[in-house]
Design an enzyme around this catalytic site. Sequence first.
Site, mmCIF file in Angstrom:
data_model
loop_
_atom_site.group_PDB
_atom_site.id
_atom_site.type_symbol
_atom_site.label_atom_id
_atom_site.label_comp_id
_atom_site.label_asym_id
_atom_site.label_seq_id
_atom_site.Cartn_x
_atom_site.Cartn_y
_atom_site.Cartn_z
ATOM 1 N N ASP A 133 0.736 -1.227 0.034
ATOM 2 C CA ASP A 133 0.173 0.067 -0.079
ATOM 3 C C ASP A 133 0.872 1.300 -0.005
ATOM 4 O O ASP A 133 0.324 2.326 0.203
ATOM 5 C CB ASP A 133 -0.883 0.168 1.212
ATOM 6 C CG ASP A 133 -2.152 0.887 0.984
ATOM 7 O OD1 ASP A 133 -2.518 1.151 -0.187
ATOM 8 O OD2 ASP A 133 -2.622 1.500 2.020
ATOM 9 N N ASP A 173 -4.414 -3.540 -5.354
ATOM 10 C CA ASP A 173 -3.793 -2.263 -5.506
ATOM 11 C C ASP A 173 -2.309 -2.477 -5.820
ATOM 12 O O ASP A 173 -1.772 -1.238 -6.099
ATOM 13 C CB ASP A 173 -3.895 -1.389 -4.209
ATOM 14 C CG ASP A 173 -5.224 -1.031 -3.795
ATOM 15 O OD1 ASP A 173 -6.215 -1.391 -4.639
ATOM 16 O OD2 ASP A 173 -5.614 -0.687 -2.516
ATOM 17 N N ASP A 313 -11.494 0.789 6.318
ATOM 18 C CA ASP A 313 -10.628 1.000 5.066
ATOM 19 C C ASP A 313 -9.314 1.680 5.934
ATOM 20 O O ASP A 313 -8.384 1.954 5.256
ATOM 21 C CB ASP A 313 -11.314 2.077 4.033
ATOM 22 C CG ASP A 313 -12.193 1.059 3.294
ATOM 23 O OD1 ASP A 313 -12.159 -0.072 3.246
ATOM 24 O OD2 ASP A 313 -13.376 1.862 2.869
#
Length: 340
Positions: A133, A173, A313
């Site tokens: 991330d 991602d 999240d």
Amino acid sequence: MAAPLPTIPARSPRSRRRRVALVAITGVVLVVAIALAVAFAVGQAATAQPPGPGTRIVASDLSAATEAASDAAEGTAEHSAAQYLSEQPTMYWLLPEADPVGVVAERIGHLAAEARAQSARLGVVVYGLPGRDCGNHSAGGLDEDAYTAWTTAIGEALSEASDVSPIVVLEPDSLALAPECGNVADRVRQLSGAIDALASERTWIYVDGGHSSWLAADEMADLIDRLDAGDAIRGFATNVSNYNGTADEIAYAHEVADSSSGLHAIIDTSRNGAGATGEWCNPPGRLVGEPGGSLGDDVIDTNLWIKVPGESDGPCNGGPAAGSWWPESAIDLTRDVVTE
């Protein structure tokens, strides 16, 4: 004069009945054996197929929703929401922090046993690559050597669970975020290695495909094609942990597939029942989406619940740390399907 022929004693009615019964029993045993063999062959053939409409993945007792339901007082909105979500087939996220190299094989074995008991397929998200991330809310992951060892252990365990035809979403991602993070070459190398470690005949791997409000379809397709994974992957996953409407994701997945080398897609519909607001971090007023296995076409294999509804999240819009259970979110997401 010729000697008289020996007299053959007549069989008694009881003897004839016994013989008929033995023949009948033998016939029944053969029929049952053939039926079991056919059923086994059909089952093996079914699990060898790629995901499609009607696919059901395991609803695991290891889920955060199951734990939340057991902790909450019965009769409360928190319990009702968590109980509902615990019963929904949802991908299990393998994280090196919770499922390290010495534990992850046992974890996959447990999930596979649950899948067999539910006549379901094993569904996992692998989420632990270096610099995960890009240091944002879900920061963490392993260094490259440790990541190689971890994904190798996962791959070996998935191979042992081939009878439940595992479905793997690899590093959400990771590709779509790489241009922004400036580490495309690193991501391609790391993901290519992970694919090599995870790939087997009955494991269906989907890499990161971003979503319809992120990268242009041709850019996303180019990133996927750089992996040069060939038949080792089935395709890509879109909308993971996001909220975009299903129709938008179907259109986007078709565009990505048209720009790539014939890949297929799965779509995350776990939290897109009310569509998107353009906000990705705990937007209020969202709803769970279509159940997994509800749709499919020549490009979209099917939809699944990939992100765990009820998990935050990140620390935004009142939420706790990323991945933490957030009762208020679970209640909000299920308000149209759960009655107290």
